[in-house]
Design a protein around this motif. Structure first.
Motif, short mmCIF file in Angstrom:
data_model
loop_
_atom_site.label_atom_id
_atom_site.label_comp_id
_atom_site.label_asym_id
_atom_site.label_seq_id
_atom_site.Cartn_x
_atom_site.Cartn_y
_atom_site.Cartn_z
N HIS A 3 0.81 -1.22 0.00
CA HIS A 3 0.00 0.00 0.00
C HIS A 3 0.84 1.27 0.00
O HIS A 3 0.29 2.37 -0.02
N TYR A 12 5.13 13.19 3.56
CA TYR A 12 4.47 14.23 4.36
C TYR A 12 5.40 14.81 5.41
O TYR A 12 5.25 15.96 5.82
N GLY A 52 -8.08 8.78 0.57
CA GLY A 52 -6.73 9.35 0.56
C GLY A 52 -6.83 10.84 0.82
O GLY A 52 -6.38 11.65 0.01
N CYS A 53 -7.41 11.17 1.97
CA CYS A 53 -7.80 12.58 2.22
C CYS A 53 -6.61 13.48 2.54
O CYS A 53 -6.78 14.70 2.63
N ILE A 72 -10.42 8.72 4.74
CA ILE A 72 -9.52 7.58 4.95
C ILE A 72 -8.14 7.94 4.40
O ILE A 72 -8.03 8.42 3.26
N GLU A 73 -7.12 7.71 5.20
CA GLU A 73 -5.77 8.12 4.80
C GLU A 73 -4.74 7.15 5.40
O GLU A 73 -4.87 6.73 6.54
N ILE A 74 -3.72 6.85 4.62
CA ILE A 74 -2.71 5.86 5.03
C ILE A 74 -1.56 6.49 5.82
O ILE A 74 -0.88 5.81 6.59
N GLY A 98 -6.19 4.31 7.46
CA GLY A 98 -6.52 3.06 6.79
C GLY A 98 -6.08 3.04 5.34
O GLY A 98 -5.58 4.04 4.82
N ASP A 99 -6.30 1.88 4.73
CA ASP A 99 -5.86 1.63 3.37
C ASP A 99 -7.10 1.60 2.46
O ASP A 99 -7.99 0.77 2.67
N THR A 118 -6.65 12.16 -6.74
CA THR A 118 -5.28 11.72 -7.02
C THR A 118 -4.74 10.75 -5.97
O THR A 118 -3.55 10.79 -5.65
C1 LIG Z 1 -1.59 13.24 -4.08
S1 LIG Z 1 -2.11 13.02 -2.44
C2 LIG Z 1 -3.71 13.82 -2.46
C3 LIG Z 1 -4.26 14.10 -1.09
C4 LIG Z 1 -5.67 14.68 -1.05
N1 LIG Z 1 -6.62 13.83 -1.74
C5 LIG Z 1 -5.71 16.08 -1.60
O1 LIG Z 1 -6.33 16.31 -2.63
O2 LIG Z 1 -5.12 16.97 -0.97
C6 LIG Z 1 -2.53 11.28 -2.39
C7 LIG Z 1 -2.97 10.82 -1.01
O3 LIG Z 1 -3.40 9.46 -1.02
C8 LIG Z 1 -2.89 8.80 0.13
N2 LIG Z 1 -2.83 7.37 -0.15
C9 LIG Z 1 -2.04 6.74 -1.04
N3 LIG Z 1 -2.27 5.42 -1.03
C10 LIG Z 1 -3.22 5.21 -0.09
C11 LIG Z 1 -3.88 4.04 0.40
N4 LIG Z 1 -3.60 2.83 -0.09
N5 LIG Z 1 -4.80 4.18 1.37
C12 LIG Z 1 -5.10 5.41 1.87
N6 LIG Z 1 -4.51 6.54 1.45
C13 LIG Z 1 -3.59 6.44 0.49
C14 LIG Z 1 -1.53 9.45 0.33
O4 LIG Z 1 -1.00 9.27 1.60
C15 LIG Z 1 -1.85 10.90 0.00
O5 LIG Z 1 -2.31 11.59 1.14
#
Ligand SMILES: C[S@@+](CC[C@H](N)C(=O)[O-])C[C@H]1O[C@@H](n2cnc3c(N)ncnc32)[C@H](O)[C@@H]1O
Length: 228
Positions: A3, A12, A52-53, A72-74, A98-99, A118
Motif C-alpha cells: 500500500h 508528508y 486518501g484525504c 480515509i488516509e494511510i 486506513g488503506d 489523485t
Molecule cells: C496526491 S495526495 C492527495 C491528497 C488529497 N486527496 C488532496 O487532494 O489533498 C494522495 C494521497 O493518497 C494517500 N494514499 C495513497 N495510497 C493510499 C492508500 N492505499 N490508502 C489510503 N490513502 C492512500 C496518500 O498518503 C496521500 O495523502
C-alpha cells in the motif's frame, strides 16, 4: 508495492510533491459547481467519503458545509495535520487511518458523494479491484463519484518514466526520489475500468504543472464525474 504507506508518510514529513495548501482543491470546487449547475445537486448535509484525504483540505471544507465526512488516509503524519486543521476550523470529520485498497468499515448504500483526488493512483491492481468494489458497495444509488487520476496519453514525461523507471505492474513507474510507484491511465483503460462499475457523466483531461525537486513537471490528469 503493497500500500506504499511508508513512502507517503516520508513524503508528508518532508514534502517534495504534496501541496501545503489547506484550501480545497480547485478541481473539487469545479466538481461541486458541476453538480449544482448541471445535476441540480447541492453537496450540503450529505454523507461524503474522501479517499486518501491527505491533510484534509477537501474533507474539512466539505464538513464546513454541514456534510458528514469520512476521510480515509494511510499516512498518520498527514492525518494528524488534517485533524489539527479541522480542530482549528471548528469542524468535525471522521478521520480514519486506513488503506483504501482494503475493505471499508462503512455500510452498503450509505454514501452520497465519493472523492478520490489523485489517491488511487498509488494502489496496486489487487488494491484497485477492492477499491472499485468497495466504492460501488458503499455508494447510494444515484450518488456521485469524482476521480482525479494521472493520465498517460500524450505526456512525454510519463512516456520517459515508463521507459526509464518502470514499476512491476502495467503502466506504472517509480518516482525514484520519493520511492513511490504510480499508475497512469490511457483514456481507453480508464473508461473500461470505471465504466464497468459506474455511469460516466463527464471525462476530461487537464494539464497542471508541478514543481518537484526544483524542476517543473507537466502532469496530465483525468477528471471524471461518475454516478452509481
Ligand atoms: C496526491 S495526495 C492527495 C491528497 C488529497 N486527496 C488532496 O487532494 O489533498 C494522495 C494521497 O493518497 C494517500 N494514499 C495513497 N495510497 C493510499 C492508500 N492505499 N490508502 C489510503 N490513502 C492512500 C496518500 O498518503 C496521500 O495523502
Amino acid at each position: 508495492m503493497a500500500h506504499q504507506g511508508n513512502a507517503w508518510d516520508r513524503e508528508y514529513r518532508n514534502p517534495l510533491l504534496v501541496t501545503k495548501n489547506d484550501g480545497p482543491q480547485k478541481d473539487t470546487l469545479r466538481f461541486l459547481k458541476y453538480l449544482k449547475k448541471v445535476e441540480k445537486y447541492r453537496v450540503e448535509e450529505k454523507n461524503i467519503l474522501d479517499l486518501g484525504c491527505g491533510t484534509g483540505r477537501n474533507s474539512n471544507y466539505l464538513a464546513d458545509l454541514y456534510n458528514k465526512v469520512i476521510g480515509i488516509e494511510i499516512s498518520k503524519t498527514a492525518l494528524d495535520i488534517a485533524k489539527t486543521r479541522a480542530h482549528n476550523m471548528g469542524v468535525s470529520v471522521d478521520y480514519r487511518l486506513g488503506d483504501i485498497g482494503e475493505k471499508y468499515d462503512i455500510p452498503d448504500n450509505s454514501i452520497d458523494v465519493v472523492l478520490d483526488i489523485t489517491s488511487s493512483n498509488s494502489l496496486d491492481e489487487k488494491g484497485r479491484e477492492v477499491y472499485l468494489e468497495e466504492v460501488q458497495r458503499v455508494m447510494k444509488k444515484g450518488g456521485y463519484f469524482f476521480v482525479r487520476a494521472l493520465c498517460k496519453d500524450g505526456n512525454q514525461n510519463v512516456k520517459n518514466l515508463l521507459k526509464m523507471s518502470p514499476g512491476k505492474e502495467y503502466d506504472t513507474y517509480i518516482m525514484k526520489d520519493i520511492g513511490l510507484t504510480e499508475r497512469v491511465f490511457s483514456r481507453t483503460d480508464f473508461l473500461a475500468m470505471y465504466g464497468k462499475y459506474f455511469k460516466i457523466l463527464n471525462l476530461e483531461k487537464k494539464t497542471s504543472y508541478t514543481t518537484f525537486n526544483n524542476r517543473i513537471y507537466k502532469r496530465d490528469y483525468w477528471l471524471a464525474y461518475m454516478q452509481k
